[in-house]
Scaffold this motif. Structure first.
Motif, PDB file in Angstrom:
ATOM      1  N   UNK A  97       0.853  -1.189   0.000  1.00 17.99           N
ATOM      2  CA  UNK A  97       0.000   0.000   0.000  1.00 17.99           C
ATOM      3  C   UNK A  97       0.886   1.235   0.000  1.00 17.99           C
ATOM      4  N   UNK A  98       0.404   2.349  -0.499  1.00 18.52           N
ATOM      5  CA  UNK A  98       1.255   3.526  -0.722  1.00 18.52           C
ATOM      6  C   UNK A  98       1.823   4.135   0.549  1.00 18.52           C
ATOM      7  N   UNK A  99       2.981   4.797   0.439  1.00 14.37           N
ATOM      8  CA  UNK A  99       3.492   5.587   1.569  1.00 14.37           C
ATOM      9  C   UNK A  99       2.456   6.650   1.936  1.00 14.37           C
ATOM     10  N   UNK A 125       3.194   7.255 -12.502  1.00 16.64           N
ATOM     11  CA  UNK A 125       4.174   6.215 -12.784  1.00 16.64           C
ATOM     12  C   UNK A 125       3.558   4.851 -13.102  1.00 16.64           C
ATOM     13  N   UNK A 126       2.228   4.769 -13.139  1.00 20.23           N
ATOM     14  CA  UNK A 126       1.572   3.508 -13.461  1.00 20.23           C
ATOM     15  C   UNK A 126       1.761   2.448 -12.394  1.00 20.23           C
ATOM     16  N   UNK A 160       7.888  11.668  -5.691  1.00 18.98           N
ATOM     17  CA  UNK A 160       6.472  11.824  -6.059  1.00 18.98           C
ATOM     18  C   UNK A 160       5.582  11.569  -4.848  1.00 18.98           C
ATOM     19  N   UNK A 161       4.700  12.524  -4.554  1.00 17.44           N
ATOM     20  CA  UNK A 161       3.740  12.360  -3.453  1.00 17.44           C
ATOM     21  C   UNK A 161       2.307  12.595  -3.939  1.00 17.44           C
ATOM     22  N   UNK A 183       8.546  10.466   2.729  1.00 15.50           N
ATOM     23  CA  UNK A 183       8.366   9.315   1.851  1.00 15.50           C
ATOM     24  C   UNK A 183       9.673   8.572   1.641  1.00 15.50           C
ATOM     25  N   UNK A 184      10.759   9.307   1.470  1.00 18.81           N
ATOM     26  CA  UNK A 184      12.053   8.691   1.195  1.00 18.81           C
ATOM     27  C   UNK A 184      12.574   7.873   2.374  1.00 18.81           C
ATOM     28  N   UNK A 185      12.001   8.089   3.550  1.00 15.84           N
ATOM     29  CA  UNK A 185      12.465   7.359   4.728  1.00 15.84           C
ATOM     30  C   UNK A 185      11.399   6.404   5.276  1.00 15.84           C
ATOM     31  N   UNK A 186      10.343   6.166   4.490  1.00 15.47           N
ATOM     32  CA  UNK A 186       9.268   5.272   4.923  1.00 15.47           C
ATOM     33  C   UNK A 186       9.423   3.905   4.269  1.00 15.47           C
ATOM     34  N   UNK A 187       9.466   2.866   5.076  1.00 10.71           N
ATOM     35  CA  UNK A 187       9.615   1.496   4.569  1.00 10.71           C
ATOM     36  C   UNK A 187       8.239   0.885   4.373  1.00 10.71           C
TER      37      UNK A 187
END
Length: 510
Positions: free
Chosen positions: A348-350, A374-375, A402-403, A422-426
């Motif tokens: 599921x998305x960040x 980004x599809x 991208x957010x 986002x860049x730091x979310x696993x």
């Protein structure tokens, strides 16, 4: 005058909300994304108290204006009903019918139980905003993008870059089929009987209908001026006016103001009234009529066929464009499309706190799917999460910068996040599949996954620890991996990547 104001606002809202689902540039969302966030169910799920209070207050003052102006599915039904009236050339084609209260409140009870139980698929099937979102995203958007690509094709040959091509592809066959069926069912009901869906099935309409019985401004019939001609009943698409008995069912009236313009004797007007007494119940137990205070001073068979042909045309166009998308290596070999790996846990998305929280809040409106550049997002085909978006990396990967999905989600399923967050979310971790890896199957160097990993979670090491010159294979540091899917998407192995992403049920920070 009131009807013209209502029509103007309804057309404006309907057009802009539709463009939110069609726009792939992000321009519309920057200006009009708030229109999705004032829809009733998304506001409830997002616990947007300000919007909820505003909609309730609007209903208590003006009645079900939300249904006739703000709700895109309601306006969509009006458009179909208007076209039907033009084709049939019948100015007065409706009639009064008692309310089916047992059906309305039964559906509402099931809807609330599904919300509490977290059965998102059932909620999405009934929610009006989600239903229209599926129609716009799966039926209208492909046609819109095909038209854009046609303009891009013409502009390119005129040495203009005012338009650019975009992919047109079917994101989920089950969701497409459900969208077609929704379009046909609602279209046929609207073509034949106007607002039947709103006043018998729609749970939001039932809730607002209950509140609208106590609205301050209501349609009133002056019995001294009314001659019981019945024109108002035959013009009322909500079937809520009993012209012969001078009664109006305010729980079904959508405040469209058509009856005011129809009455030739000036007997119908919008007036400020005192709160109503409790509902009068008919002998059958149905709360179908509410007496209107009088004032002496005044105050589809063809549709089904066309729907099927439209859906078939959209499918044909999508298939034709997909056939043109085949990439060729040097003009000799067709590169095989990637297949979706079987993931034990969906991604599921960040911005979603967890898979469970995401499923409970998501209305499956498809707005994030339409907005994803980004599809990556596509509707799930799993019955437990049917139509709710999940991430898959066959066509692209989730770029850290991208957010977009977090910016457009109106229901709070994907919370707004910054690029840094986002860049730091696993959201997942990469898994290596040894038997698919090209260095081992073909004996050549690759390293695509390591080169494109934005978090530096992949390193290439010799496949033979005793031979430093042996081909290198990837090793993954799962603690650094954020699950963006760059490695899976850019892996040259076909049809299955040699590296894929498993989702995390709970998201965490690096």
């Amino acid at each position: 005058m009131l009807r013209k104001i209502r029509l103007t606002l309804a057309i404006l809202f309907f057009t802009l909300i539709t463009l939110l689902f069609l726009d792939f540039t992000g321009t519309m969302h920057a200006w009009f994304g708030w229109m999705a966030k004032i829809q009733f169910l998304p506001a409830v799920l997002a616990l947007n108290v300000g919007v909820i209070v505003l909609l309730i207050a609007l209903t208590l003052v003006l009645g079900r204006v939300y249904c006739s102006v703000i709700c895109p599915l309601g306006v969509f039904q009006d458009v179909i009903s208007w076209i039907s009236g033009r084709r049939k050339k019948k100015k007065y084609r409706f009639s009064y019918s008692p309310a089916k209260s047992w059906l309305r409140y039964s559906v509402l009870a099931l809807f609330i139980l599904a919300l509490i139980a977290g059965i998102g698929s059932f909620v999405a099937l009934l929610a009006p905003y989600s239903s229209y979102g599926r129609i716009a995203s799966n039926l209208f958007a492909p046609v819109y993008r095909w038209g854009n690509n046609l303009l891009a094709y013409v502009a390119e040959r005129a040495d203009s870059y005012a338009f650019y091509e975009t992919d047109v592809w079917m994101k989920s066959l089950p969701t497409f089929i459900i969208a077609v069926l929704t379009f046909i069912i609602i279209g046929v009901l609207a073509w034949r009987n106007g607002r039947t869906y709103c006043n018998t099935i729609c749970p939001v309409g039932t809730i607002l209908g209950f509140l609208s019985r106590f609205s301050l401004l209501r349609i009133t019939i002056d019995t001294d001026k009314c001659n019981a001609c019945g024109l108002c009943s035959r013009k009322c698409k909500a079937a809520c006016i009993n012209g012969k008995e001078h009664t109006v069912d305010y729980s079904r009236c959508v405040a469209c103001m058509d009856c005011i313009d129809t009455c030739r004797h000036g007997a119908i007007s919008l007036k400020l009234l005192r709160p109503l007494k409790p509902l009068q119940t008919s002998p059958e137990g149905e709360a179908s009529k509410i007496e209107t205070p009088s004032s002496p001073s005044g105050g589809v068979e063809g549709a089904s066929r066309r729907s099927f042909l439209s859906a078939t045309a959209v499918l044909a166009v999508t298939s034709a464009i997909h056939a043109q998308e085949k990439k060729v290596d040097g003009g000799l070999a067709v590169i095989e499309d990637k297949k979706v790996p079987k993931r034990a846990t969906p991604i599921v998305p960040p911005g979603a706190l967890s898979a469970r929280d995401f499923a409970r809040h998501c209305t499956a409106c498809q707005l994030c799917v339409s907005a994803c550049p980004n599809g990556v997002l596509r509707p799930s085909t799993d019955l437990t999460r049917l139509m709710q978006p999940e991430m898959s990396y066959e066509r692209g990967y989730c770029r850290p910068e991208c957010t977009r999905c977090s910016e457009v989600c109106p229901a709070g399923a994907i919370r707004p996040i910054t690029v840094a967050e986002k860049s730091s979310t696993r959201i997942g971790h990469a898994v290596w599949i040894k038997q698919n890896c090209i260095p081992l199957t073909d004996g050549v160097d690759c390293g695509n996954c390591a080169r494109h990993c934005p978090s530096g979670a992949i390193l290439m090491i010799p496949s033979d620890s005793s031979d430093s010159g042996s081909v290198k294979i990837p090793v993954i540091n799962t603690e650094r991996c954020i699950g963006c899917g760059a490695c899976e998407n850019l892996c040259p192995a076909r049809p299955f990547s040699a590296i894929y992403v498993e989702g995390h049920t709970m998201h965490s920070e690096l």
